[in-house]
Design an enzyme around this catalytic site. Sequence first.
Site: not given
Length: 310
Positions: A142, A235, A237
Site C-alpha cells: 500500500c 491490502h 492481508e
Amino acid sequence: MPVKIQSNLPVKEILERENIFVMDENRALHQDIRPIHIAILNLMPLKEETELQLLRSLSNTPLQIDVTFLAVASHEAKNTSVSHLNKFYQTFSDVRERKFDGMIITGAPVEQMEFEEVDYWQELVEIMDWTDEHVTSTIYLCWAAQAGLYHHYGLQKRKLEGKMFGLFWHKVLNRKIPLVRGFDDMFLAPHSRHTEVPIEAIHACKELTVLAESDEAGLFLAMAEEGRRIFVMGHPEYDRITLDGEYKRDVSKNLPIEIPKNYYPDNDPACKPLLMWRAHANNLYTNWLNYYVYQTTPYDLQGTPDFTSI
C-alpha cells in the site's frame, strides 16, 4: 510447517486458537532445519493487528518461517505501548549487519503527506536501499508500495477525488509469472487509500511488470528486478472486519466516508462482511515465499557477500 515467533507475543494465543501452527523460540532450538528469515517493517499504528494479519498470511506454506519485527527509530509510536515495542521489535540499527530471505514493508496512514514530510522518510530510504544487498525479495504494501515506486523509479503519487475503499475486481496479467500462479482470471482484493500511482505511469516504466490491475482501483500487483522488489497496492492481508472497523471509525468521527464497495451484503453495514479475498491473499504470499524467497535465497545467508548477483 510453523511460523516461529517470540514465546510471549500476544497474538500467539489468537493464532493457536485459529489452529495456525506457531512455534516459540524454545521449541525452534530443537529443529534441525534452516528456517526462512523474514523481516517485517511494521509502519502501521495498530501494530498488533497488523502482526496478526501478516502472520496469518505467512502460515500457509510447508516452510518454517522465522519472523523479525522491525519499527522505525525516527518516529514515536502513539498507538502501541513502549513495552510491546521493547519486547518484540528491533530497529534498523539492530539488524543492519544481518541478511534476510525476505522482507515486508507495511503501509502507513501518511499517504496524504508528501513523502519527504514523513518524519521517518530518511530512515525508510536507507532501509529501502539496504534491502538491495541484504534481502532476497521485498514486498512493499500500500503506502510502502507508493513510497518504493517513488524512491526507486521516481513515480509520483496523486490524490484521489474520493477514498478508494472496499473490495475491487482485478484481472491477472502475465499469467506465466510464478507470483500469480494459481490465481483466477478475476479476483477481489481490499483497497483503503486516498492516493494512487497512475497505472499508465507504471505501465510506462520499463523496469516494472504489472501482474494484476483493476479498471476501477488501478494497480494491485507489480514486480521488478525479477521479483527482488514486489509492489502490492492493496491490502491482501486484511482480515474480515478490518474495512468494517475503518468505516465505523470514520463514521463515528463524522469524517467523509462511503460504504466500502462490494463488502457488506446488500450494502448494509449491520450485516456481517463476506470474506471473499483470503484464498488469493494466501496464494500471493505462498507464491512469494516459494518462488521468490525459498527457491532463490542462498542456503547460508551469512556466507553470502551480497545479493546483487541473484
